[in-house]
Enzyme design. Structure first.
Site, PDB file in Angstrom:
ATOM      1  CE  LYS A 173      -1.957   3.001   1.855  1.00 54.17           C
ATOM      2  NZ  LYS A 173      -1.749   4.370   1.362  1.00 54.17           N
ATOM      3  N   GLY A 206      -4.732   5.698   3.407  1.00 51.85           N
ATOM      4  CA  GLY A 206      -4.169   4.905   4.499  1.00 51.85           C
ATOM      5  C   GLY A 206      -5.206   4.534   5.531  1.00 51.85           C
ATOM      6  CD  GLU A 248      13.121   0.897   9.622  1.00 52.92           C
ATOM      7  OE1 GLU A 248      13.600   1.885  10.215  1.00 52.92           O
ATOM      8  OE2 GLU A 248      13.678  -0.206   9.593  1.00 52.92           O
ATOM      9  CB  CYS A 282      13.006   9.186   8.331  1.00 51.69           C
ATOM     10  SG  CYS A 282      14.131   8.109   7.415  1.00 51.69           S
ATOM     11  CD  GLU A 383       9.700  13.307  11.081  1.00 53.87           C
ATOM     12  OE1 GLU A 383       8.550  12.870  11.278  1.00 53.87           O
ATOM     13  OE2 GLU A 383      10.587  12.665  10.503  1.00 53.87           O
TER      14      GLU A 383
HETATM   15  P1  NAD Z   1       2.280   8.641   7.136  1.00 49.58           P
HETATM   16  O1  NAD Z   1       2.452   7.908   8.401  1.00 49.58           O
HETATM   17  O2  NAD Z   1       1.247   9.697   7.067  1.00 49.58           O
HETATM   18  O3  NAD Z   1       1.915   7.628   5.949  1.00 49.58           O
HETATM   19  C1  NAD Z   1       2.733   6.517   5.639  1.00 49.58           C
HETATM   20  C2  NAD Z   1       1.899   5.450   4.973  1.00 49.58           C
HETATM   21  O4  NAD Z   1       0.937   4.981   5.920  1.00 49.58           O
HETATM   22  C3  NAD Z   1       1.090   5.941   3.765  1.00 49.58           C
HETATM   23  O5  NAD Z   1       1.057   4.930   2.789  1.00 49.58           O
HETATM   24  C4  NAD Z   1      -0.292   6.151   4.360  1.00 49.58           C
HETATM   25  O6  NAD Z   1      -1.326   6.074   3.389  1.00 49.58           O
HETATM   26  C5  NAD Z   1      -0.360   4.987   5.344  1.00 49.58           C
HETATM   27  N1  NAD Z   1      -1.347   5.146   6.421  1.00 49.58           N
HETATM   28  C6  NAD Z   1      -1.760   6.285   7.016  1.00 49.58           C
HETATM   29  N2  NAD Z   1      -2.687   6.003   7.961  1.00 49.58           N
HETATM   30  C7  NAD Z   1      -2.841   4.651   7.968  1.00 49.58           C
HETATM   31  C8  NAD Z   1      -3.632   3.753   8.732  1.00 49.58           C
HETATM   32  N3  NAD Z   1      -4.497   4.182   9.674  1.00 49.58           N
HETATM   33  N4  NAD Z   1      -3.518   2.438   8.501  1.00 49.58           N
HETATM   34  C9  NAD Z   1      -2.655   1.969   7.569  1.00 49.58           C
HETATM   35  N5  NAD Z   1      -1.899   2.784   6.792  1.00 49.58           N
HETATM   36  C10 NAD Z   1      -1.974   4.103   7.000  1.00 49.58           C
HETATM   37  O7  NAD Z   1       3.709   9.189   6.735  1.00 49.58           O
HETATM   38  P2  NAD Z   1       4.103  10.092   5.473  1.00 49.58           P
HETATM   39  O8  NAD Z   1       3.607  11.477   5.713  1.00 49.58           O
HETATM   40  O9  NAD Z   1       3.703   9.404   4.215  1.00 49.58           O
HETATM   41  O10 NAD Z   1       5.695  10.032   5.548  1.00 49.58           O
HETATM   42  C11 NAD Z   1       6.443  10.873   6.353  1.00 49.58           C
HETATM   43  C12 NAD Z   1       6.876  10.184   7.630  1.00 49.58           C
HETATM   44  O11 NAD Z   1       7.555   8.975   7.323  1.00 49.58           O
HETATM   45  C13 NAD Z   1       7.849  11.015   8.426  1.00 49.58           C
HETATM   46  O12 NAD Z   1       7.500  10.977   9.792  1.00 49.58           O
HETATM   47  C14 NAD Z   1       9.175  10.322   8.204  1.00 49.58           C
HETATM   48  O13 NAD Z   1      10.115  10.539   9.225  1.00 49.58           O
HETATM   49  C15 NAD Z   1       8.749   8.903   8.095  1.00 49.58           C
HETATM   50  N6  NAD Z   1       9.764   8.100   7.399  1.00 49.58           N
HETATM   51  C16 NAD Z   1      10.513   7.215   8.125  1.00 49.58           C
HETATM   52  C17 NAD Z   1      11.524   6.479   7.498  1.00 49.58           C
HETATM   53  C18 NAD Z   1      12.374   5.501   8.273  1.00 49.58           C
HETATM   54  O14 NAD Z   1      12.985   4.642   7.633  1.00 49.58           O
HETATM   55  N7  NAD Z   1      12.463   5.582   9.587  1.00 49.58           N
HETATM   56  C19 NAD Z   1      11.753   6.643   6.130  1.00 49.58           C
HETATM   57  C20 NAD Z   1      10.967   7.542   5.433  1.00 49.58           C
HETATM   58  C21 NAD Z   1       9.969   8.274   6.079  1.00 49.58           C
END
Ligand code: NAD
Length: 488
Positions: A173, A206, A248, A282, A383
């Site tokens: 997804k 999501g 992550e 991140c 963040e």
């Molecule tokens: P997000 O958490 O909003 O979304 C990530 C994914 O989760 C998307 O595909 C989204 O559609 C899905 N999602 C959202 N709500 C959900 C739910 N209730 N159930 C299942 N899936 C759901 O994050 P974002 O805004 O897309 O990305 C930015 C964040 O990701 C930042 O906090 C960043 O630090 C983090 N990030 C972490 C790493 C790492 O390796 N630690 C790498 C890249 C990004």
């Protein structure tokens, strides 16, 4: 034409509403994409469960799975220009960056293929004359892989390759705003010979589709990259289902410049650490601590470098920062800068969006440096996920360590010093999953990656990364020819 999605090995229109993929640099529409419905989720997961149980997949030889991954790597490399362009259109990162991410995805597939071929099960016998024990690794089943928008191709292959190498099926997804590359990946895995049903790419929101996937009873593992609050929500679901997760999550990584640091090396490294990807990483080194004795000299050089960074159209060669992902995110980044000012911070450079000319159509934000804040300020604790660096002065090392660790996050840290003994001690004292010394944001696929504290649970990458998608079974084999005397 509305784009089809990949449901259990078939290309067809999802039964949910359609969404648009938009080029962040000018808001033009790249494509309209159909999304999955709850029925599509059910169908994809049920067929994935049937597919991984097929003995032709479950019992396939490691080299057979590896062969698919080697092909995936070759196809990605052969299509690097096209895939980089597609990713840039999806998330607004400069082409040079998306190219590097695409090549790293190919390298990941190749590395996991090799790791898959070299994994061993263990013979665990310790001098037992009448039995022998083995510990074998088996697939967990259907894996939900959920990814964010900032580095899609890299984070998606980082999950697909080890999960499939481990003999599982995957429901991917992707983030709704960057679904195009995930659909391309499905084509690539299909072309590489992945049997039908083992991969679905379900585009959708999501909170609806992602949620339905992870809650499905046949999903046995969640591999998630994204924000900490989403990760926490998924961890609750996993706890209810008693399944494992790899999470992550976010970060607010400290970078430390010590008194003996090479100023030029450190200033360029710090600028790269926070401003590349327009800070949408991140691991962005977003909290900087500089020793008081070199503070002014270092900051002057950092400001000079920052002023020289080129912010512009991501498809134009030579840009350092492209567009942020969308106007909503731009507003959130700017709101943090305004908050920093209210908290007593001074904006040394940047601090505003580009609102004139062609770039005004996109979400471009100037690289920003803020001083005068205390580590306890909200701007230093949360963040921002944008090109915003907060800089603090330190003199006492124990206090430095306490401040660097004073964060709910623990993803990464940077240290700039010529004294490696000191660097080693600091590296061990920092509560983070990755430490870079005299470098930053360098990655090796063979080094496990993941966070401490609220930055995550579990590790991705490394030779044993596949094992995160497997479960162990112990098998005892009797060797004695004598009946068990207990019954006598
Ligand atoms: P997000 O958490 O909003 O979304 C990530 C994914 O989760 C998307 O595909 C989204 O559609 C899905 N999602 C959202 N709500 C959900 C739910 N209730 N159930 C299942 N899936 C759901 O994050 P974002 O805004 O897309 O990305 C930015 C964040 O990701 C930042 O906090 C960043 O630090 C983090 N990030 C972490 C790493 C790492 O390796 N630690 C790498 C890249 C990004």
């Amino acid at each position: 034409m509305v784009k089809e999605i990949y449901i259990a090995g078939e290309w067809r229109l999802g039964r949910g509403d359609k969404i648009q993929s938009v080029f962040p640099a000018d808001q033009s529409v790249n494509a309209e994409i159909s999304t999955a419905s709850l029925d599509d989720v059910n169908e994809a997961v049920e067929k994935a469960d049937l597919a991984w149980r097929q003995s032709s997949w479950r019992n396939s030889m490691p080299h057979e799975r590896a062969r698919i991954l080697y092909k995936v790597a070759d196809i990605i490399e052969a299509r690097v220009d096209e895939l980089s362009r597609l990713q840039t259109r999806d998330n607004g990162k400069p082409l040079a960056e998306t190219r590097a991410l695409t090549l790293s995805a190919a390298a990941t597939a190749r590395y996991v293929a090799a790791a898959c071929e070299t994994l061993n099960d263990e013979l665990t016998t310790q001098r037992a004359p009448d039995f022998m024990t083995m510990s074998v690794h088996e697939p967990v089943g259907v894996v939900a892989a959920i990814t964010p928008w900032n580095s899609p191709i890299a984070s998606e292959v980082q999950k697909l390759a080890p999960a499939l190498a481990g003999g599982n099926a995957v429901i991917l997804k992707p983030a709704e705003v960057t679904s195009l590359i995930a659909l391309e990946l499905a084509k690539i895995f299909e072309e590489a010979g992945l049997p039908k049903g083992l991969l679905s790419v379900l585009v959708g929101r999501g909170s609806v589709i992602g949620d339905a996937i992870v809650k499905h009873p046949l999903v046995r593992k969640i591999s998630f990259t994204g924000g900490t609050s989403t990760g926490r929500h998924l961890a609750h679901i996993a706890a209810d289902k008693l399944i494992t997760t790899s999470l992550e999550l976010g970060g607010k990584s400290p970078t430390i410049v010590m008194q003996d640091a090479d100023i030029e090396l450190a200033a360029k490294g710090v600028a790269y650490g926070i401003f590349s990807s327009a800070g949408q990483a991140c691991i962005a080194g977003s909290r900087l601590f500089v020793h008081h004795s070199i503070y002014d000299q270092f900051l002057n050089r950092l400001v000079e470098i920052t002023k020289g960074l080129r912010v512009g159209h991501p498809e134009t060669a030579g840009m350092h920062l492209g567009s942020l992902i969308n106007p909503k995110h731009l507003a959130s980044v700017d709101a943090y800068v305004q908050l920093a000012k209210k908290e007593g911070g001074q904006v040394l450079v940047g601090g505003e969006a580009l609102t004139e000319g062609d770039l005004a159509k996109g979400s471009f934000y100037l690289p920003t440096i803020i001083t005068g804040l205390n580590n306890s300020a909200q701007t230093c604790q949360e963040e921002i996920f944008g090109p915003v660096l907060v800089v603090m002065k330190y003199d006492d090392e124990a206090d430095l360590i306490a401040q660097a660790n004073d964060s709910c996050f623990g993803l990464a840290a940077g240290i700039w010093t010529e004294n490696y003994r000191k660097a080693w001690q600091l590296a061990r004292a920092l509560e983070v999953g990755t430490v870079w010394i005299n470098t930053y944001k360098k990655f090796s696929i063979s080094a496990p990656f993941g966070g401490f504290k609220e930055s995550g649970i579990g590790r991705e990458k490394g030779r044993l990364g596949i094992l995160a998608y497997m479960q162990q079974k112990s098998i005892y084999m009797g060797l004695s020819e004598q009946p068990n005397p207990w019954c006598d």
